[in-house]
Design a protein around this motif. Sequence first.
Motif, PDB file in Angstrom:
ATOM      1  N   ALA A  71       0.818  -1.212   0.000  1.00 46.48           N
ATOM      2  CA  ALA A  71       0.000   0.000   0.000  1.00 46.48           C
ATOM      3  C   ALA A  71       0.853   1.265   0.000  1.00 46.48           C
ATOM      4  O   ALA A  71       0.600   2.201  -0.771  1.00 46.48           O
ATOM      5  CB  ALA A  71      -0.948  -0.016   1.198  1.00 46.48           C
ATOM      6  N   ASP A  72       1.867   1.322   0.858  1.00 47.08           N
ATOM      7  CA  ASP A  72       2.687   2.535   0.952  1.00 47.08           C
ATOM      8  C   ASP A  72       3.498   2.771  -0.315  1.00 47.08           C
ATOM      9  O   ASP A  72       3.648   3.922  -0.755  1.00 47.08           O
ATOM     10  CB  ASP A  72       3.620   2.452   2.165  1.00 47.08           C
ATOM     11  N   PHE A  73       4.036   1.693  -0.912  1.00 51.64           N
ATOM     12  CA  PHE A  73       4.825   1.894  -2.125  1.00 51.64           C
ATOM     13  C   PHE A  73       3.969   2.492  -3.227  1.00 51.64           C
ATOM     14  O   PHE A  73       4.378   3.454  -3.899  1.00 51.64           O
ATOM     15  CB  PHE A  73       5.447   0.582  -2.605  1.00 51.64           C
ATOM     16  N   HIS A  74       2.786   1.967  -3.427  1.00 54.18           N
ATOM     17  CA  HIS A  74       1.939   2.467  -4.512  1.00 54.18           C
ATOM     18  C   HIS A  74       1.312   3.816  -4.172  1.00 54.18           C
ATOM     19  O   HIS A  74       0.983   4.591  -5.082  1.00 54.18           O
ATOM     20  CB  HIS A  74       0.878   1.430  -4.868  1.00 54.18           C
ATOM     21  N   LYS A  75       1.186   4.110  -2.894  1.00 54.34           N
ATOM     22  CA  LYS A  75       0.726   5.442  -2.511  1.00 54.34           C
ATOM     23  C   LYS A  75       1.741   6.498  -2.905  1.00 54.34           C
ATOM     24  O   LYS A  75       1.381   7.604  -3.333  1.00 54.34           O
ATOM     25  CB  LYS A  75       0.469   5.493  -1.000  1.00 54.34           C
ATOM     26  N   VAL A  76       3.019   6.141  -2.785  1.00 54.41           N
ATOM     27  CA  VAL A  76       4.091   7.086  -3.130  1.00 54.41           C
ATOM     28  C   VAL A  76       4.365   7.099  -4.623  1.00 54.41           C
ATOM     29  O   VAL A  76       4.455   8.177  -5.238  1.00 54.41           O
ATOM     30  CB  VAL A  76       5.388   6.745  -2.362  1.00 54.41           C
ATOM     31  N   PHE A  77       4.473   5.914  -5.230  1.00 52.69           N
ATOM     32  CA  PHE A  77       4.986   5.823  -6.601  1.00 52.69           C
ATOM     33  C   PHE A  77       3.982   5.351  -7.649  1.00 52.69           C
ATOM     34  O   PHE A  77       4.359   5.177  -8.810  1.00 52.69           O
ATOM     35  CB  PHE A  77       6.204   4.889  -6.638  1.00 52.69           C
ATOM     36  N   GLY A  78       2.749   5.160  -7.274  1.00 57.25           N
ATOM     37  CA  GLY A  78       1.760   4.785  -8.261  1.00 57.25           C
ATOM     38  C   GLY A  78       2.062   3.432  -8.892  1.00 57.25           C
ATOM     39  O   GLY A  78       2.515   2.513  -8.217  1.00 57.25           O
ATOM     40  N   GLU A  79       1.827   3.330 -10.195  1.00 59.31           N
ATOM     41  CA  GLU A  79       2.009   2.071 -10.909  1.00 59.31           C
ATOM     42  C   GLU A  79       3.235   2.147 -11.829  1.00 59.31           C
ATOM     43  O   GLU A  79       3.300   3.010 -12.704  1.00 59.31           O
ATOM     44  CB  GLU A  79       0.773   1.739 -11.746  1.00 59.31           C
ATOM     45  N   LEU A  80       4.173   1.248 -11.615  1.00 55.13           N
ATOM     46  CA  LEU A  80       5.355   1.176 -12.479  1.00 55.13           C
ATOM     47  C   LEU A  80       5.074   0.193 -13.614  1.00 55.13           C
ATOM     48  O   LEU A  80       5.419  -0.979 -13.562  1.00 55.13           O
ATOM     49  CB  LEU A  80       6.586   0.719 -11.677  1.00 55.13           C
ATOM     50  N   ARG A  81       4.450   0.697 -14.650  1.00 52.01           N
ATOM     51  CA  ARG A  81       4.184  -0.071 -15.865  1.00 52.01           C
ATOM     52  C   ARG A  81       4.367   0.866 -17.046  1.00 52.01           C
ATOM     53  O   ARG A  81       4.123   2.073 -16.961  1.00 52.01           O
ATOM     54  CB  ARG A  81       2.763  -0.642 -15.879  1.00 52.01           C
ATOM     55  N   VAL A  82       4.773   0.322 -18.178  1.00 49.53           N
ATOM     56  CA  VAL A  82       5.001   1.149 -19.363  1.00 49.53           C
ATOM     57  C   VAL A  82       3.749   1.938 -19.728  1.00 49.53           C
ATOM     58  O   VAL A  82       3.810   3.142 -20.007  1.00 49.53           O
ATOM     59  CB  VAL A  82       5.456   0.276 -20.551  1.00 49.53           C
ATOM     60  N   ASN A  83       2.598   1.277 -19.715  1.00 44.71           N
ATOM     61  CA  ASN A  83       1.368   1.952 -20.144  1.00 44.71           C
ATOM     62  C   ASN A  83       0.876   2.989 -19.141  1.00 44.71           C
ATOM     63  O   ASN A  83      -0.041   3.747 -19.441  1.00 44.71           O
ATOM     64  CB  ASN A  83       0.267   0.936 -20.444  1.00 44.71           C
ATOM     65  N   LYS A  84       1.483   3.033 -17.948  1.00 41.01           N
ATOM     66  CA  LYS A  84       1.145   4.055 -16.962  1.00 41.01           C
ATOM     67  C   LYS A  84       2.116   5.228 -16.995  1.00 41.01           C
ATOM     68  O   LYS A  84       1.791   6.326 -16.535  1.00 41.01           O
ATOM     69  CB  LYS A  84       1.136   3.446 -15.557  1.00 41.01           C
ATOM     70  N   LEU A  85       3.307   4.988 -17.525  1.00 38.65           N
ATOM     71  CA  LEU A  85       4.343   6.029 -17.547  1.00 38.65           C
ATOM     72  C   LEU A  85       4.428   6.751 -18.885  1.00 38.65           C
ATOM     73  O   LEU A  85       4.946   7.868 -18.948  1.00 38.65           O
ATOM     74  CB  LEU A  85       5.707   5.422 -17.213  1.00 38.65           C
ATOM     75  N   GLY A  86       3.978   6.116 -19.949  1.00 37.21           N
ATOM     76  CA  GLY A  86       4.128   6.731 -21.258  1.00 37.21           C
ATOM     77  C   GLY A  86       3.211   6.123 -22.295  1.00 37.21           C
ATOM     78  O   GLY A  86       2.374   5.274 -21.997  1.00 37.21           O
ATOM     79  N   ASP A  87       3.403   6.570 -23.521  1.00 43.40           N
ATOM     80  CA  ASP A  87       2.587   6.163 -24.658  1.00 43.40           C
ATOM     81  C   ASP A  87       3.455   5.338 -25.605  1.00 43.40           C
ATOM     82  O   ASP A  87       4.365   5.865 -26.239  1.00 43.40           O
ATOM     83  CB  ASP A  87       2.053   7.410 -25.363  1.00 43.40           C
ATOM     84  N   ALA A  88       3.182   4.039 -25.690  1.00 44.09           N
ATOM     85  CA  ALA A  88       3.993   3.155 -26.532  1.00 44.09           C
ATOM     86  C   ALA A  88       3.940   3.565 -27.999  1.00 44.09           C
ATOM     87  O   ALA A  88       4.941   3.469 -28.714  1.00 44.09           O
ATOM     88  CB  ALA A  88       3.527   1.712 -26.369  1.00 44.09           C
ATOM     89  N   GLU A  89       2.800   4.033 -28.459  1.00 45.45           N
ATOM     90  CA  GLU A  89       2.679   4.446 -29.863  1.00 45.45           C
ATOM     91  C   GLU A  89       3.547   5.664 -30.152  1.00 45.45           C
ATOM     92  O   GLU A  89       4.170   5.755 -31.220  1.00 45.45           O
ATOM     93  CB  GLU A  89       1.221   4.732 -30.204  1.00 45.45           C
ATOM     94  N   LEU A  90       3.598   6.607 -29.214  1.00 47.08           N
ATOM     95  CA  LEU A  90       4.463   7.777 -29.389  1.00 47.08           C
ATOM     96  C   LEU A  90       5.922   7.361 -29.395  1.00 47.08           C
ATOM     97  O   LEU A  90       6.724   7.888 -30.178  1.00 47.08           O
ATOM     98  CB  LEU A  90       4.215   8.788 -28.269  1.00 47.08           C
ATOM     99  N   PHE A  91       6.282   6.413 -28.532  1.00 41.25           N
ATOM    100  CA  PHE A  91       7.641   5.881 -28.518  1.00 41.25           C
ATOM    101  C   PHE A  91       8.005   5.287 -29.883  1.00 41.25           C
ATOM    102  O   PHE A  91       9.070   5.583 -30.445  1.00 41.25           O
ATOM    103  CB  PHE A  91       7.774   4.819 -27.433  1.00 41.25           C
ATOM    104  N   LEU A  92       7.141   4.450 -30.429  1.00 42.26           N
ATOM    105  CA  LEU A  92       7.413   3.810 -31.716  1.00 42.26           C
ATOM    106  C   LEU A  92       7.492   4.843 -32.834  1.00 42.26           C
ATOM    107  O   LEU A  92       8.361   4.762 -33.715  1.00 42.26           O
ATOM    108  CB  LEU A  92       6.336   2.771 -32.025  1.00 42.26           C
ATOM    109  N   GLU A  93       6.616   5.831 -32.779  1.00 47.84           N
ATOM    110  CA  GLU A  93       6.631   6.892 -33.799  1.00 47.84           C
ATOM    111  C   GLU A  93       7.944   7.660 -33.764  1.00 47.84           C
ATOM    112  O   GLU A  93       8.553   7.914 -34.806  1.00 47.84           O
ATOM    113  CB  GLU A  93       5.460   7.849 -33.553  1.00 47.84           C
ATOM    114  N   GLN A  94       8.389   8.048 -32.565  1.00 50.38           N
ATOM    115  CA  GLN A  94       9.638   8.783 -32.449  1.00 50.38           C
ATOM    116  C   GLN A  94      10.828   7.922 -32.856  1.00 50.38           C
ATOM    117  O   GLN A  94      11.734   8.396 -33.539  1.00 50.38           O
ATOM    118  CB  GLN A  94       9.826   9.306 -31.032  1.00 50.38           C
ATOM    119  N   TYR A  95      10.789   6.662 -32.464  1.00 52.44           N
ATOM    120  CA  TYR A  95      11.917   5.766 -32.789  1.00 52.44           C
ATOM    121  C   TYR A  95      12.063   5.611 -34.297  1.00 52.44           C
ATOM    122  O   TYR A  95      13.168   5.788 -34.835  1.00 52.44           O
ATOM    123  CB  TYR A  95      11.711   4.408 -32.137  1.00 52.44           C
TER     124      TYR A  95
END
Length: 211
Positions: A183-207
């Motif tokens: 509970a405390d870890f996610h209260k501080v840092f939310g969800e550590l997942r790619v789809n929660k931190l960024g946009d995979a489609e934007l990553f692929l487009e830029q790459y």
Amino acid sequence: MAQCIEGGDHAGIFYLRTGVCHQASNRILAAANVTIPLTSDPQVAAMWLSWSTYGRNRPFVPAHCRWPERMLLCSKQGAFEDAGSLEVTQLSGGIISSMTRTIPHEPDSGAELSSLIRATLGRPIDSRKFAALISLRDHLQNQIDQLSDELMEKEITPNEYLERLDHTLIEASRTGEEILGYADFHKVFGELRVNKLGDAELFLEQYYKGH
């Protein structure tokens, strides 16, 4: 200044490799000497945990996309419509050294982490847990650095990068849960997942735009 830093290239951030929107925004806001508060949202803290305040400088990152070099160049040369036209060689080492004192660098991450935990949980944590979180952050960022380097060397594909990045974030989250409790870890840092931190489609487009 802010327009020059933004530069039409995500402020020099290689999306989901050296940072995401949080790091790009902090670079732009550096023109006003402010940053996005880590306490504004747990996902902001997750982005910071993964890529620090202004993003990561890797060997593949051109000089004009590095930090604080980007701001040094904009400070010296004024507004540019195309940040790609900036050349670090146009500044002498002496000028860079003399200007560095006024350019925002990475803040003291230990102090930031301590303040974040106190503000979010309403209390400090013991020194053993704090040291473990520092180690978690360093290990996570080093792993992401390694993955981004492998991608740029074409040792892995963009889709493999996303898959391995997600796995790295999941493992970091599990370690964090062991340190602080779920509970405390996610209260501080939310969800550590790619789809929660960024946009995979934007990553692929830029790459693919850069290759």
